[in-house]
Write a protein that holds these residues in place. Structure first.
Motif, short mmCIF file in Angstrom:
data_model
loop_
_atom_site.label_atom_id
_atom_site.label_comp_id
_atom_site.label_asym_id
_atom_site.label_seq_id
_atom_site.Cartn_x
_atom_site.Cartn_y
_atom_site.Cartn_z
N VAL A 1 61.25 12.29 8.63
CA VAL A 1 60.51 11.02 8.69
C VAL A 1 60.16 10.61 7.25
CG1 VAL A 1 58.31 12.21 9.18
CG2 VAL A 1 58.51 9.79 9.62
N HIS A 2 60.41 9.34 6.94
CA HIS A 2 60.10 8.78 5.62
C HIS A 2 58.93 7.81 5.80
CE1 HIS A 2 63.95 10.25 3.91
NE2 HIS A 2 64.32 10.14 5.18
N SER A 3 57.92 7.95 4.96
CA SER A 3 56.75 7.06 5.04
C SER A 3 56.17 6.94 3.65
CB SER A 3 55.71 7.65 6.00
OG SER A 3 55.10 8.76 5.36
N ALA A 4 55.04 6.25 3.54
CA ALA A 4 54.38 6.11 2.24
C ALA A 4 54.00 7.48 1.68
CB ALA A 4 53.15 5.23 2.39
N GLU A 5 53.87 8.48 2.57
CA GLU A 5 53.53 9.84 2.10
C GLU A 5 54.75 10.60 1.58
OE1 GLU A 5 51.48 11.87 5.37
OE2 GLU A 5 50.47 9.99 5.84
N GLY A 6 55.94 9.97 1.63
CA GLY A 6 57.16 10.66 1.18
C GLY A 6 57.93 11.19 2.38
N PRO A 7 59.04 11.91 2.11
CA PRO A 7 59.82 12.43 3.24
C PRO A 7 59.24 13.73 3.79
CG PRO A 7 60.94 12.86 1.15
CD PRO A 7 59.65 12.15 0.81
N LEU A 8 59.40 13.92 5.09
CA LEU A 8 58.94 15.14 5.76
C LEU A 8 60.05 15.54 6.71
CD1 LEU A 8 56.28 16.83 6.13
CD2 LEU A 8 55.76 15.30 8.04
N HIS A 9 60.54 16.79 6.57
CA HIS A 9 61.68 17.21 7.39
C HIS A 9 61.26 18.29 8.38
CE1 HIS A 9 65.80 18.15 8.49
NE2 HIS A 9 65.48 19.43 8.37
N SER A 10 61.88 18.26 9.54
CA SER A 10 61.71 19.38 10.48
C SER A 10 63.09 19.83 10.93
CB SER A 10 60.91 18.92 11.70
OG SER A 10 60.92 19.97 12.66
N PRO A 11 63.36 21.13 10.84
CA PRO A 11 64.64 21.61 11.39
C PRO A 11 64.61 21.49 12.91
CG PRO A 11 63.27 23.45 10.62
CD PRO A 11 62.52 22.19 10.30
#
Ligand code: ATP
Length: 314
Positions: free
Chosen positions: A232-242
């Motif tokens: 997920v990309h948002s104002a907080e930056g990218p966050l990945h989940s395997p």
């Protein structure tokens, strides 16, 4: 008021066990991207209204009866006396390859009228409107119904989630891009596979696709990556989940199940990491179960994926 309103085509689904041309028996069920999401959300305890159209036929009865049984509100669904309910055939051709055959041209679902959307909102504005890029590809009336829904969502401060779900058999990428780019100003949460992202971008964009989307006002751009999980990309930056590790038996419906998990956590007020976590969990349930929506977990079942192989839950 429902937590979520969604609209789109749900078809009667026939699922074989081998090459279709050899005959044999077929399992009867229903399938539709948006109603898959609706069922997934309902099982997780949310209130969901589905506002699609079915024919005034027994196939339509099956669709409505199934959704009702799953706790989805179909009071805003419409019956079309002049067109049949659509049909989809699933043909498992190899252990991990399923062919899909559609019989939906001119179907009731493809003739969904904008008035149906007015009726769905009149009963109370939802917290979230969920649309897919399939519905506008079905025909001019269904496309107009989606545009009406986007405008009503804006008027009622309803958050909008769009799953791009590009279907090349229904329209060209140029047609999809023209329609869906015009939707972006209305969209809060955009969900797409990585190969669908370019459809949503102006040509010649200089930065990354995700940054362009955020610059266009999308709050969360969620990229599904199949067995690699999601980011997920948002104002907080990218966050990945395997992805969760499961034995994959049927990939069909994983994307819809993923959306249901994501929206469920969003409705709970959970943070981005929890949304992504629930989404990869519900996505994994879908690939580990046969059928489009049948394996969707209830809230109490979400933890089952942590059980080791061979576990018997007594
Ligand atoms: P479909 O159109 O078949 O519904 P999709 O292309 O929209 O699928 P995918 O990216 O294939 O969506 O899958 C959605 C999510 O489901 C992934 O982000 C991942 O979390 C989960 N998922 C998909 N495949 C697997 C897998 N083999 N193992 C575990 N999780 C998976």
């Amino acid at each position: 008021m429902s937590d979520v309103l969604t609209l789109g085509e749900t078809m009667v689904a026939l699922r074989g066990s081998g090459p279709l041309k050899l005959g044999g028996s077929l399992d009867l069920s229903v399938a539709g991207a948006e109603s898959n999401v609706a069922i997934g959300l309902s099982r997780l305890g949310h209130t969901v209204r589905w506002a699609g159209a079915v024919g005034d036929d027994e196939a339509g009865e099956l669709v409505l009866r199934t959704l009702r049984a799953e706790g989805v509100d179909v009071t805003a669904a419409t019956r079309d006396a002049e067109a049949p309910t659509g049909l989809i055939l699933f043909e498992p051709r190899l252990p991990e390859v399923t062919r899909v055959h559609y019989y939906r041209a001119g179907s009731a679902g493809s003739r969904l009228a904008p008035d149906a959307v007015d009726a769905a909102f009149a009963a109370g504005a939802p917290r979230v409107l969920h649309l897919t890029g399939i519905t506008p590809a079905l025909g001019p009336s269904a496309a107009e119904a989606c545009r009406r829904a986007l405008r009503l969502a804006r008027e009622h401060d309803t958050q909008v989630c769009l799953d791009v779900n590009f279907r090349s058999r229904l329209w060209s990428s140029e047609q999809a891009a023209t329609e869906l780019r015009a939707w972006l100003p209305y969209v809060d949460v955009l969900i797409a596979s990585d190969d669908e992202l370019p459809l949503c971008l102006p040509s010649g964009a200089a930065t990354t696709p995700e940054q362009v989307l955020l610059d266009e006002g999308i709050r969360e751009a969620v990229v599904k990556l199949g067995a690699q999980g999601a980011t997920v990309h948002s104002a907080e930056g990218p966050l990945h989940s395997p992805a969760r590790e499961v034995r994959a038996v049927d990939a069909v419906g994983a994307g819809d199940a993923f959306v249901a998990g994501y929206l469920s956590a969003l409705l709970d007020g959970a943070d981005l990491s929890t949304r992504l976590d629930r989404a990869v969990t519900t996505g994994a349930f879908a690939v580990a179960s046969r059928g489009d929506w049948e394996g969707a977990p209830t809230r109490a079942e979400l933890g089952l994926l942590k059980a080791g192989p061979g576990t018997v839950v007594r």
